[in-house]
Design a protein around this motif. Sequence first.
Motif, PDB file in Angstrom:
ATOM      1  N   GLN A   1       0.835  -1.204   0.000  1.00  0.00           N
ATOM      2  CA  GLN A   1       0.000   0.000   0.000  1.00  0.00           C
ATOM      3  C   GLN A   1       0.872   1.257   0.000  1.00  0.00           C
ATOM      4  OE1 GLN A   1      -2.191  -0.881   3.577  1.00  0.00           O
ATOM      5  NE2 GLN A   1      -4.065  -1.320   2.428  1.00  0.00           N
ATOM      6  N   ALA A   2       1.903   1.278   0.824  1.00  0.00           N
ATOM      7  CA  ALA A   2       2.786   2.441   0.899  1.00  0.00           C
ATOM      8  C   ALA A   2       3.448   2.690  -0.453  1.00  0.00           C
ATOM      9  CB  ALA A   2       3.843   2.233   1.989  1.00  0.00           C
ATOM     10  N   ARG A   3       3.943   1.628  -1.085  1.00  0.00           N
ATOM     11  CA  ARG A   3       4.567   1.776  -2.411  1.00  0.00           C
ATOM     12  C   ARG A   3       3.578   2.322  -3.432  1.00  0.00           C
ATOM     13  NH1 ARG A   3       7.287  -2.927  -0.883  1.00  0.00           N
ATOM     14  NH2 ARG A   3       5.663  -4.236  -1.757  1.00  0.00           N
ATOM     15  N   GLU A   4       2.338   1.837  -3.408  1.00  0.00           N
ATOM     16  CA  GLU A   4       1.331   2.291  -4.371  1.00  0.00           C
ATOM     17  C   GLU A   4       0.993   3.767  -4.156  1.00  0.00           C
ATOM     18  OE1 GLU A   4      -1.340   2.217  -7.558  1.00  0.00           O
ATOM     19  OE2 GLU A   4       0.312   0.894  -6.996  1.00  0.00           O
ATOM     20  N   PHE A   5       0.820   4.171  -2.921  1.00  0.00           N
ATOM     21  CA  PHE A   5       0.554   5.582  -2.643  1.00  0.00           C
ATOM     22  C   PHE A   5       1.739   6.445  -3.072  1.00  0.00           C
ATOM     23  CE2 PHE A   5      -2.707   4.111   0.525  1.00  0.00           C
ATOM     24  CZ  PHE A   5      -3.784   4.699  -0.121  1.00  0.00           C
ATOM     25  N   ARG A   6       2.952   5.998  -2.754  1.00  0.00           N
ATOM     26  CA  ARG A   6       4.160   6.735  -3.134  1.00  0.00           C
ATOM     27  C   ARG A   6       4.231   6.866  -4.654  1.00  0.00           C
ATOM     28  NH1 ARG A   6       7.806   3.322  -1.492  1.00  0.00           N
ATOM     29  NH2 ARG A   6       7.569   3.915   0.676  1.00  0.00           N
ATOM     30  N   ARG A   7       3.960   5.777  -5.367  1.00  0.00           N
ATOM     31  CA  ARG A   7       3.997   5.776  -6.825  1.00  0.00           C
ATOM     32  C   ARG A   7       3.008   6.777  -7.410  1.00  0.00           C
ATOM     33  NH1 ARG A   7       1.575   3.751 -11.131  1.00  0.00           N
ATOM     34  NH2 ARG A   7      -0.102   2.657 -10.067  1.00  0.00           N
ATOM     35  N   ARG A   8       1.896   6.961  -6.727  1.00  0.00           N
ATOM     36  CA  ARG A   8       0.862   7.873  -7.211  1.00  0.00           C
ATOM     37  C   ARG A   8       1.079   9.321  -6.750  1.00  0.00           C
ATOM     38  NH1 ARG A   8      -3.142   5.435  -9.847  1.00  0.00           N
ATOM     39  NH2 ARG A   8      -3.367   3.192  -9.624  1.00  0.00           N
ATOM     40  N   GLY A   9       2.145   9.563  -5.980  1.00  0.00           N
ATOM     41  CA  GLY A   9       2.478  10.928  -5.605  1.00  0.00           C
ATOM     42  C   GLY A   9       2.042  11.361  -4.220  1.00  0.00           C
ATOM     43  N   VAL A  10       1.589  10.421  -3.387  1.00  0.00           N
ATOM     44  CA  VAL A  10       1.217  10.763  -2.011  1.00  0.00           C
ATOM     45  C   VAL A  10       2.496  10.934  -1.201  1.00  0.00           C
ATOM     46  CG1 VAL A  10      -0.018   9.978   0.050  1.00  0.00           C
ATOM     47  CG2 VAL A  10      -0.959   9.506  -2.218  1.00  0.00           C
ATOM     48  N   GLN A  11       2.591  12.048  -0.467  1.00  0.00           N
ATOM     49  CA  GLN A  11       3.838  12.375   0.229  1.00  0.00           C
ATOM     50  C   GLN A  11       3.962  11.762   1.624  1.00  0.00           C
ATOM     51  OE1 GLN A  11       1.681  14.618  -1.043  1.00  0.00           O
ATOM     52  NE2 GLN A  11       2.766  15.636  -2.686  1.00  0.00           N
ATOM     53  N   TYR A  12       2.851  11.567   2.322  1.00  0.00           N
ATOM     54  CA  TYR A  12       2.903  11.111   3.714  1.00  0.00           C
ATOM     55  C   TYR A  12       1.886  10.006   3.938  1.00  0.00           C
ATOM     56  CZ  TYR A  12       5.154  15.651   4.204  1.00  0.00           C
ATOM     57  OH  TYR A  12       5.984  16.724   4.061  1.00  0.00           O
ATOM     58  N   ALA A  13       2.099   9.247   5.029  1.00  0.00           N
ATOM     59  CA  ALA A  13       1.158   8.181   5.370  1.00  0.00           C
ATOM     60  C   ALA A  13       1.153   7.954   6.872  1.00  0.00           C
ATOM     61  CB  ALA A  13       1.536   6.892   4.654  1.00  0.00           C
ATOM     62  N   GLN A  14       0.065   7.382   7.323  1.00  0.00           N
ATOM     63  CA  GLN A  14      -0.022   6.944   8.711  1.00  0.00           C
ATOM     64  C   GLN A  14      -0.793   5.644   8.729  1.00  0.00           C
ATOM     65  OE1 GLN A  14      -2.048  10.292  10.473  1.00  0.00           O
ATOM     66  NE2 GLN A  14      -4.001   9.271  10.350  1.00  0.00           N
ATOM     67  N   GLY A  15      -0.593   4.868   9.746  1.00  0.00           N
ATOM     68  CA  GLY A  15      -1.300   3.596   9.869  1.00  0.00           C
ATOM     69  C   GLY A  15      -0.449   2.561  10.582  1.00  0.00           C
TER      70      GLY A  15
ATOM     71  N   ASP B   1      11.820  21.210  17.376  1.00  0.00           N
ATOM     72  CA  ASP B   1      10.374  21.302  17.171  1.00  0.00           C
ATOM     73  C   ASP B   1       9.699  20.051  17.730  1.00  0.00           C
ATOM     74  OD1 ASP B   1       7.815  21.762  16.331  1.00  0.00           O
ATOM     75  OD2 ASP B   1       8.329  22.065  14.235  1.00  0.00           O
ATOM     76  N   SER B   2       8.696  20.212  18.582  1.00  0.00           N
ATOM     77  CA  SER B   2       8.046  19.061  19.205  1.00  0.00           C
ATOM     78  C   SER B   2       6.757  18.653  18.510  1.00  0.00           C
ATOM     79  CB  SER B   2       7.753  19.370  20.671  1.00  0.00           C
ATOM     80  OG  SER B   2       6.859  20.464  20.764  1.00  0.00           O
ATOM     81  N   ARG B   3       6.409  19.331  17.401  1.00  0.00           N
ATOM     82  CA  ARG B   3       5.172  18.969  16.707  1.00  0.00           C
ATOM     83  C   ARG B   3       5.343  17.649  15.969  1.00  0.00           C
ATOM     84  NH1 ARG B   3       4.422  24.008  13.086  1.00  0.00           N
ATOM     85  NH2 ARG B   3       6.649  23.767  13.120  1.00  0.00           N
ATOM     86  N   PRO B   4       4.348  16.738  16.068  1.00  0.00           N
ATOM     87  CA  PRO B   4       4.437  15.477  15.340  1.00  0.00           C
ATOM     88  C   PRO B   4       4.264  15.710  13.843  1.00  0.00           C
ATOM     89  CG  PRO B   4       2.324  15.643  16.450  1.00  0.00           C
ATOM     90  CD  PRO B   4       3.138  16.827  16.862  1.00  0.00           C
ATOM     91  N   THR B   5       4.894  14.888  13.041  1.00  0.00           N
ATOM     92  CA  THR B   5       4.740  14.961  11.594  1.00  0.00           C
ATOM     93  C   THR B   5       4.349  13.597  11.069  1.00  0.00           C
ATOM     94  OG1 THR B   5       7.081  14.529  11.285  1.00  0.00           O
ATOM     95  CG2 THR B   5       6.402  16.837  11.301  1.00  0.00           C
ATOM     96  N   PRO B   6       3.573  13.528   9.998  1.00  0.00           N
ATOM     97  CA  PRO B   6       3.226  12.243   9.418  1.00  0.00           C
ATOM     98  C   PRO B   6       4.464  11.567   8.846  1.00  0.00           C
ATOM     99  CG  PRO B   6       1.891  14.029   8.494  1.00  0.00           C
ATOM    100  CD  PRO B   6       2.970  14.649   9.319  1.00  0.00           C
ATOM    101  N   ALA B   7       4.379  10.270   8.691  1.00  0.00           N
ATOM    102  CA  ALA B   7       5.502   9.513   8.126  1.00  0.00           C
ATOM    103  C   ALA B   7       5.653   9.817   6.643  1.00  0.00           C
ATOM    104  CB  ALA B   7       5.266   8.022   8.332  1.00  0.00           C
ATOM    105  N   PRO B   8       6.830  10.293   6.206  1.00  0.00           N
ATOM    106  CA  PRO B   8       7.009  10.575   4.787  1.00  0.00           C
ATOM    107  C   PRO B   8       7.115   9.283   3.988  1.00  0.00           C
ATOM    108  CG  PRO B   8       9.036  10.985   5.966  1.00  0.00           C
ATOM    109  CD  PRO B   8       7.996  10.637   6.990  1.00  0.00           C
ATOM    110  N   LEU B   9       6.617   9.308   2.765  1.00  0.00           N
ATOM    111  CA  LEU B   9       6.676   8.151   1.885  1.00  0.00           C
ATOM    112  C   LEU B   9       7.771   8.294   0.841  1.00  0.00           C
ATOM    113  CD1 LEU B   9       2.928   7.362   1.181  1.00  0.00           C
ATOM    114  CD2 LEU B   9       4.557   6.015   2.472  1.00  0.00           C
TER     115      LEU B   9
END
Length: 83
Positions: free
Chosen positions: A33-47, A74-82
């Motif tokens: 799923q992560a590879r497919e989202f990355r391939r389609r241009g999605v920058q971040y993921a969570q799960g 910076d203590s703000r959380p960030t989504p996981a980059p893909l």
Amino acid sequence: MDAATSQVAVHIIQMANALQLEMIAEGVETQEQAREFRRRGVQYAQGWLFGKPMTMRELRRELTRQREASGAQDSRPTPAPLV
């Protein structure tokens, strides 16, 4: 992405790309799923692929651990980059 939602997700991703928006895929459970989202241009993921649900106390502890390990201020959380 499963068959029931894949067509909707594909169109949403295409629209977001056309508008040059950054995207976060939610509910990513597998590397495929992560590879497919990355391939389609999605920058971040969570799960589940990136971490299990946790209490606020566990989240604070984990963010502190990550911040200290990286030396970041910076203590703000960030989504996981893909990337």
